[in-house]
Design a protein around this motif. Structure first.
Motif, PDB file in Angstrom:
ATOM      1  N   ASN A 187     -11.915  11.044  -2.958  1.00  0.00           N
ATOM      2  CA  ASN A 187     -11.104   9.943  -3.452  1.00  0.00           C
ATOM      3  C   ASN A 187     -10.016   9.628  -2.433  1.00  0.00           C
ATOM      4  OD1 ASN A 187     -12.069  11.429  -6.105  1.00  0.00           O
ATOM      5  ND2 ASN A 187     -11.579   9.326  -6.661  1.00  0.00           N
ATOM      6  N   ILE A 188      -9.836   8.369  -2.138  1.00  0.00           N
ATOM      7  CA  ILE A 188      -8.746   7.949  -1.273  1.00  0.00           C
ATOM      8  C   ILE A 188      -7.942   6.898  -2.019  1.00  0.00           C
ATOM      9  CG2 ILE A 188     -10.121   8.434   0.788  1.00  0.00           C
ATOM     10  CD1 ILE A 188     -10.366   5.415   1.190  1.00  0.00           C
ATOM     11  N   PRO A 189      -6.661   6.744  -1.677  1.00  0.00           N
ATOM     12  CA  PRO A 189      -5.840   5.731  -2.349  1.00  0.00           C
ATOM     13  C   PRO A 189      -6.494   4.356  -2.224  1.00  0.00           C
ATOM     14  CG  PRO A 189      -4.481   7.172  -0.997  1.00  0.00           C
ATOM     15  CD  PRO A 189      -5.908   7.482  -0.666  1.00  0.00           C
ATOM     16  N   PRO A 190      -6.412   3.513  -3.243  1.00  0.00           N
ATOM     17  CA  PRO A 190      -5.593   3.670  -4.454  1.00  0.00           C
ATOM     18  C   PRO A 190      -6.295   4.391  -5.599  1.00  0.00           C
ATOM     19  CG  PRO A 190      -6.563   1.497  -4.441  1.00  0.00           C
ATOM     20  CD  PRO A 190      -7.044   2.178  -3.180  1.00  0.00           C
ATOM     21  N   PHE A 191      -7.433   4.998  -5.354  1.00  0.00           N
ATOM     22  CA  PHE A 191      -8.193   5.648  -6.424  1.00  0.00           C
ATOM     23  C   PHE A 191      -7.686   7.071  -6.650  1.00  0.00           C
ATOM     24  CE2 PHE A 191     -11.169   2.569  -4.476  1.00  0.00           C
ATOM     25  CZ  PHE A 191     -11.296   1.722  -5.567  1.00  0.00           C
ATOM     26  N   ILE A 192      -7.360   7.364  -7.891  1.00  0.00           N
ATOM     27  CA  ILE A 192      -6.825   8.673  -8.261  1.00  0.00           C
ATOM     28  C   ILE A 192      -7.976   9.604  -8.614  1.00  0.00           C
ATOM     29  CG2 ILE A 192      -5.346   9.907  -9.899  1.00  0.00           C
ATOM     30  CD1 ILE A 192      -3.749   7.327 -10.229  1.00  0.00           C
ATOM     31  N   LYS A 193      -7.918  10.802  -8.106  1.00  0.00           N
ATOM     32  CA  LYS A 193      -8.958  11.782  -8.373  1.00  0.00           C
ATOM     33  C   LYS A 193      -9.071  12.038  -9.872  1.00  0.00           C
ATOM     34  CE  LYS A 193     -10.501  16.456  -7.182  1.00  0.00           C
ATOM     35  NZ  LYS A 193     -10.195  17.702  -6.426  1.00  0.00           N
ATOM     36  N   HIS A 225       3.207   9.730  -7.750  1.00  0.00           N
ATOM     37  CA  HIS A 225       4.010   8.738  -8.465  1.00  0.00           C
ATOM     38  C   HIS A 225       5.223   8.273  -7.680  1.00  0.00           C
ATOM     39  CE1 HIS A 225       6.348  12.393  -9.265  1.00  0.00           C
ATOM     40  NE2 HIS A 225       7.362  11.577  -9.503  1.00  0.00           N
ATOM     41  N   ASP A 226       5.630   9.026  -6.654  1.00  0.00           N
ATOM     42  CA  ASP A 226       6.848   8.676  -5.938  1.00  0.00           C
ATOM     43  C   ASP A 226       6.588   8.064  -4.559  1.00  0.00           C
ATOM     44  OD1 ASP A 226       5.820  10.970  -4.876  1.00  0.00           O
ATOM     45  OD2 ASP A 226       7.727  12.036  -4.715  1.00  0.00           O
ATOM     46  N   MET A 227       5.377   7.605  -4.341  1.00  0.00           N
ATOM     47  CA  MET A 227       5.046   6.949  -3.073  1.00  0.00           C
ATOM     48  C   MET A 227       4.268   5.672  -3.371  1.00  0.00           C
ATOM     49  SD  MET A 227       5.432   6.940   0.154  1.00  0.00           S
ATOM     50  CE  MET A 227       6.104   8.598   0.318  1.00  0.00           C
ATOM     51  N   TRP A 228       4.794   4.560  -2.909  1.00  0.00           N
ATOM     52  CA  TRP A 228       4.193   3.262  -3.222  1.00  0.00           C
ATOM     53  C   TRP A 228       3.964   2.467  -1.941  1.00  0.00           C
ATOM     54  CZ3 TRP A 228       3.176   1.631  -8.318  1.00  0.00           C
ATOM     55  CH2 TRP A 228       3.621   2.526  -9.298  1.00  0.00           C
ATOM     56  N   LEU A 229       2.881   1.729  -1.927  1.00  0.00           N
ATOM     57  CA  LEU A 229       2.540   0.867  -0.801  1.00  0.00           C
ATOM     58  C   LEU A 229       2.917  -0.563  -1.144  1.00  0.00           C
ATOM     59  CD1 LEU A 229       1.077   0.738   2.008  1.00  0.00           C
ATOM     60  CD2 LEU A 229      -0.973   0.090   0.728  1.00  0.00           C
ATOM     61  N   ASN A 230       3.698  -1.190  -0.276  1.00  0.00           N
ATOM     62  CA  ASN A 230       4.126  -2.565  -0.495  1.00  0.00           C
ATOM     63  C   ASN A 230       3.076  -3.529   0.036  1.00  0.00           C
ATOM     64  OD1 ASN A 230       5.558  -5.147   0.535  1.00  0.00           O
ATOM     65  ND2 ASN A 230       7.004  -4.279  -0.900  1.00  0.00           N
ATOM     66  N   LEU A 231       2.760  -4.550  -0.758  1.00  0.00           N
ATOM     67  CA  LEU A 231       1.746  -5.538  -0.372  1.00  0.00           C
ATOM     68  C   LEU A 231       2.378  -6.862   0.030  1.00  0.00           C
ATOM     69  CD1 LEU A 231      -0.955  -4.919  -3.130  1.00  0.00           C
ATOM     70  CD2 LEU A 231      -0.803  -3.940  -0.841  1.00  0.00           C
ATOM     71  N   HIS A 282       2.967  -3.790  -5.534  1.00  0.00           N
ATOM     72  CA  HIS A 282       3.080  -2.404  -5.101  1.00  0.00           C
ATOM     73  C   HIS A 282       1.910  -1.598  -5.672  1.00  0.00           C
ATOM     74  CE1 HIS A 282       7.213  -4.006  -4.951  1.00  0.00           C
ATOM     75  NE2 HIS A 282       7.339  -3.243  -3.874  1.00  0.00           N
ATOM     76  N   ILE A 283       1.409  -0.665  -4.877  1.00  0.00           N
ATOM     77  CA  ILE A 283       0.285   0.172  -5.273  1.00  0.00           C
ATOM     78  C   ILE A 283       0.687   1.640  -5.102  1.00  0.00           C
ATOM     79  CG2 ILE A 283      -2.095   0.834  -4.750  1.00  0.00           C
ATOM     80  CD1 ILE A 283      -2.053  -1.906  -5.824  1.00  0.00           C
ATOM     81  N   PRO A 284       0.451   2.491  -6.106  1.00  0.00           N
ATOM     82  CA  PRO A 284       0.733   3.923  -5.905  1.00  0.00           C
ATOM     83  C   PRO A 284      -0.120   4.475  -4.782  1.00  0.00           C
ATOM     84  CG  PRO A 284      -0.508   3.544  -7.940  1.00  0.00           C
ATOM     85  CD  PRO A 284      -0.092   2.205  -7.443  1.00  0.00           C
ATOM     86  N   TRP A 285       0.491   5.315  -3.946  1.00  0.00           N
ATOM     87  CA  TRP A 285      -0.185   5.754  -2.728  1.00  0.00           C
ATOM     88  C   TRP A 285       0.031   7.248  -2.516  1.00  0.00           C
ATOM     89  CZ3 TRP A 285      -3.506   2.380  -1.184  1.00  0.00           C
ATOM     90  CH2 TRP A 285      -4.141   2.496   0.051  1.00  0.00           C
ATOM     91  N   SER A 286      -0.447   7.736  -1.385  1.00  0.00           N
ATOM     92  CA  SER A 286      -0.271   9.145  -1.028  1.00  0.00           C
ATOM     93  C   SER A 286       0.807   9.261   0.042  1.00  0.00           C
ATOM     94  CB  SER A 286      -1.586   9.733  -0.511  1.00  0.00           C
ATOM     95  OG  SER A 286      -2.015   9.029   0.647  1.00  0.00           O
ATOM     96  N   HIS A 287       1.329  10.469   0.221  1.00  0.00           N
ATOM     97  CA  HIS A 287       2.347  10.687   1.250  1.00  0.00           C
ATOM     98  C   HIS A 287       1.751  10.456   2.633  1.00  0.00           C
ATOM     99  CE1 HIS A 287       5.628  12.122  -1.239  1.00  0.00           C
ATOM    100  NE2 HIS A 287       4.774  12.854  -1.922  1.00  0.00           N
ATOM    101  N   ASN A 288       2.453   9.668   3.420  1.00  0.00           N
ATOM    102  CA  ASN A 288       1.983   9.325   4.757  1.00  0.00           C
ATOM    103  C   ASN A 288       2.484  10.380   5.747  1.00  0.00           C
ATOM    104  OD1 ASN A 288       0.793   7.886   6.829  1.00  0.00           O
ATOM    105  ND2 ASN A 288       2.535   6.495   7.091  1.00  0.00           N
ATOM    106  N   LEU A 289       1.884  11.576   5.669  1.00  0.00           N
ATOM    107  CA  LEU A 289       2.326  12.681   6.516  1.00  0.00           C
ATOM    108  C   LEU A 289       1.667  12.578   7.887  1.00  0.00           C
ATOM    109  CD1 LEU A 289       2.096  15.586   3.924  1.00  0.00           C
ATOM    110  CD2 LEU A 289       4.079  14.190   4.518  1.00  0.00           C
ATOM    111  N   THR A 290       2.433  12.800   8.930  1.00  0.00           N
ATOM    112  CA  THR A 290       1.906  12.758  10.293  1.00  0.00           C
ATOM    113  C   THR A 290       2.303  14.016  11.024  1.00  0.00           C
ATOM    114  OG1 THR A 290       3.883  11.592  11.069  1.00  0.00           O
ATOM    115  CG2 THR A 290       2.006  10.239  10.424  1.00  0.00           C
TER     116      THR A 290
END
Length: 231
Positions: free
Chosen positions: A25-31, A99-105, A79-87
């Motif tokens: 599963n990848i965002p925006p789909f929740i496992k 729930h605390d990470m959102w992607l702006n459209l 806005h879409i709930p997303w995953s942490h953008n860790l690099t």
């Protein structure tokens, strides 16, 4: 909040993920969520609508993408709930939607020089066709939202398959200060018992719409209009 992305970014992800058997599963789909299953059905319906409209291949994919973008715009999804953008970390990047990470459209597509007169009309045409396809899908859905204001009596047969009340039946349209309690009780009774699959209920709905359309020319008689004697 993550940086702004185009709505087409989400549309492309949805189309790709709905067109294959998902391993991860990848965002925006929740496992474990149901969104992927609903999206797969919706994408398939949009493909059918696009094929019926004469689209195929890459043009069909663009049609579906435009339909998803039109739906996001119509529903004001910004806005879409997303995953942490860790690099910088080792291993696969996190795909867990939180729930605390959102992607702006709110991103805007760049416009190439000289492309304004060529690309915009085609894009607008596709968007219009996609929106019409969405309306057609909603109109065919037995539980799809519908309004009495959009239907004439001569074409009422086009909504007889609807099993839900029209959106005009919402209490917000009639609830005012001093409203008699029996009127609210009547609205609640209809909301709890209406079954659009029953012919008698359909007939009652048609009668209600007819009476509402005749207002204020239809009213209960005044006392003085009753006959004073019986024959």
């Amino acid at each position: 909040m993550l940086g702004k992305k185009l709505t087409s970014f989400i549309a492309d992800i949805m189309i790709k993920q709905c067109s294959k058997v998902m391993v991860h599963n990848i965002p925006p789909f929740i496992k474990g969520g149901n969104f992927i299953h609903v999206a797969q059905v919706a994408v398939e319906e949009m493909k059918n609508a696009g094929t019926h409209a004469g689209h195929s291949g890459g043009d069909l994919t663009g049609f579906v993408a435009d339909a998803i973008c039109a739906a996001c715009e119509h529903l004001k999804i910004n806005h879409i709930p997303w995953s942490h953008n860790l690099t910088g970390g080792a291993g696969r990047p996190s795909n867990v939607v939180v729930h605390d990470m959102w992607l702006n459209l709110g991103g805007q597509a760049p416009l190439a020089m000289g492309s304004r007169s060529m690309n915009i009309p085609a894009q607008q045409s596709n968007s219009a066709m996609a929106y019409q396809a969405l309306q057609a899908i909603q109109a065919g859905d037995t539980r799809g939202e519908w309004s009495v204001m959009d239907v004439q009596l001569t074409s009422f047969d086009t909504v007889l398959h609807k099993i839900n009340l029209p959106s005009d039946w919402a209490l917000v349209h009639i609830k005012v200060e001093g409203m008699p309690e029996y009127i609210l009780d009547g609205y609640h009774f209809v909301q709890n018992t209406y079954d659009g699959a029953k012919l008698l209920h359909q007939l009652a709905m048609i009668c209600v719409i007819l009476c509402a359309g005749l207002l204020p020319s239809i009213f209960s008689p005044k006392n003085q209009t009753y006959p004073t004697s019986k024959v």
